[in-house]
Write an enzyme that holds these catalytic residues in place. Structure first.
Site, PDB file in Angstrom:
ATOM      1  N   SER A   1     -68.442  -5.751  25.377  1.00  0.00           N
ATOM      2  CA  SER A   1     -67.580  -6.324  26.396  1.00  0.00           C
ATOM      3  C   SER A   1     -66.167  -6.457  25.845  1.00  0.00           C
ATOM      4  O   SER A   1     -65.718  -5.617  25.057  1.00  0.00           O
ATOM      5  CB  SER A   1     -68.158  -7.670  26.850  1.00  0.00           C
ATOM      6  OG  SER A   1     -67.405  -8.219  27.909  1.00  0.00           O
TER       7      SER A   1
ATOM      8  N   TYR B   1     -59.554  -3.742  34.758  1.00  0.00           N
ATOM      9  CA  TYR B   1     -60.309  -3.838  33.512  1.00  0.00           C
ATOM     10  C   TYR B   1     -60.990  -5.199  33.415  1.00  0.00           C
ATOM     11  O   TYR B   1     -62.176  -5.289  33.086  1.00  0.00           O
ATOM     12  CB  TYR B   1     -59.355  -3.625  32.334  1.00  0.00           C
ATOM     13  CG  TYR B   1     -60.020  -3.681  30.979  1.00  0.00           C
ATOM     14  CD1 TYR B   1     -60.852  -2.659  30.551  1.00  0.00           C
ATOM     15  CD2 TYR B   1     -59.784  -4.750  30.112  1.00  0.00           C
ATOM     16  CE1 TYR B   1     -61.451  -2.703  29.296  1.00  0.00           C
ATOM     17  CE2 TYR B   1     -60.372  -4.809  28.857  1.00  0.00           C
ATOM     18  CZ  TYR B   1     -61.212  -3.780  28.459  1.00  0.00           C
ATOM     19  OH  TYR B   1     -61.806  -3.823  27.225  1.00  0.00           O
TER      20      TYR B   1
ATOM     21  N   LYS C   1     -65.079  -5.930  33.257  1.00  0.00           N
ATOM     22  CA  LYS C   1     -65.710  -6.641  32.139  1.00  0.00           C
ATOM     23  C   LYS C   1     -66.347  -7.948  32.605  1.00  0.00           C
ATOM     24  O   LYS C   1     -67.385  -8.356  32.066  1.00  0.00           O
ATOM     25  CB  LYS C   1     -64.694  -6.887  31.022  1.00  0.00           C
ATOM     26  CG  LYS C   1     -64.262  -5.618  30.301  1.00  0.00           C
ATOM     27  CD  LYS C   1     -65.448  -4.885  29.658  1.00  0.00           C
ATOM     28  CE  LYS C   1     -65.006  -3.679  28.857  1.00  0.00           C
ATOM     29  NZ  LYS C   1     -66.154  -2.978  28.205  1.00  0.00           N
TER      30      LYS C   1
END
Length: 286
Positions: free
Chosen positions: A142, A156, A160
């Site tokens: 992660s 992004y 995540k």
């Protein structure tokens, strides 16, 4: 005393085996080297195979997380070569940078195809094998922006955050099958990757409404400071990945990095609005 002789293939089958995605560079490549040095068989997968990584206990093969056919082919090739898979490291991923308003729907789809759906597809391909063996461990790589958020990388962060939620929920399901799920979370910047450099490059290249110019300039300066403070090496992250895969615990999250900027601490300790105020001060709107 009778001497005992074993072929290289017999030794390979006796060793544990890990499949690593995104193994061509950075954290993935460092993980290949570390696991191999620790005596593991390694299925090193990447979109464009690099024969330089190949060794007796390292199979280099193509795997593109956006191509399900390549995923199943890589899993089958690894099992055929080494007799089984004991651990999966979902490392492949990338960051889509830029203002949300300036990014297309295709940009969004690709970000989630790689960082979320790709992880799911590789995991789904390995799970029947793990279930049949009633063992296995999945290590998902992660990022700090799966815990806290930063401007200019909203996609992004979203990918995540999705990976974090998926992995946590999946850990409850797979615990019933004897399969572990782990999250390794680098934060604070990794020196041997080009995360912040690519971020700044995309700031320059994207077409954005002019009203964002002041904010983008301030944010670019803040990102430059973050890049300058990066202290983690890919080898450091690889060591934590190996720990997560081998420690035999049911621990879910492994953080690796320098929180000198205080993002993780703020997220975990401050009341919600205090945390938001703290982050807004780091990236002021005006």
């Amino acid at each position: 005393m009778i001497a005992s002789f074993h072929s290289t293939k017999e030794f390979a089958i006796m060793s544990k085996t890990v499949l690593i995605t995104g193994a061509s560079s950075g954290i993935g490549r460092a993980s290949v080297g570390l696991f191999a040095a620790k005596g593991w068989n390694v299925i090193a997968t990447m979109r464009q195979p690099d024969a330089a990584l190949a060794a007796d206990n390292v199979l280099v093969t193509r795997l593109d997380v956006q191509d399900t056919g390549s995923i199943h082919a890589a899993v089958d090739a690894g099992i055929a070569r080494f007799g089984g898979i004991d651990a999966l490291v979902n490392n492949a991923g990338y960051g889509q940078y830029g203002l949300f308003e300036a990014l297309s729907r295709e940009d969004i789809q690709t970000q989630f195809d790689v960082n979320v759906f790709g992880v799911m597809d590789v995991t789904r391909a390995v799970l029947p094998h793990f279930r049949a063996r009633k063992s296995g461990v999945i290590v998902n790589v992660s990022s700090g922006p799966g815990i806290f958020t930063l401007p200019m990388i909203s996609l992004y962060c979203a990918s995540k955050f999705a990976l974090e939620g998926f992995s946590e929920a999946l850990s409850y399901e797979l615990g019933s099958q004897g399969i572990g799920v782990k999250l390794v979370i680098p934060h604070g910047g990794v020196t041997s990757t080009n995360f912040n450099a690519r971020s700044l490059e995309s700031h320059v290249q994207e077409e954005k409404p002019g009203s964002y110019d002041g904010f983008v300039e301030r944010t670019a300066a803040a990102f430059g400071a973050l890049a300058a403070a990066s202290t983690i090496r890919a080898d450091d992250v690889a060591a934590v990945i190996h720990e997560a895969a081998t420690d035999g615990t049911d621990r879910l999250r492994y953080l690796i990095g320098d929180d000198s900027r205080g993002f993780v601490k703020a997220r975990r300790t401050l009341p919600d609005q205090d945390y938001i105020d703290f982050m807004r001060a780091k990236f002021p709107s005006v």
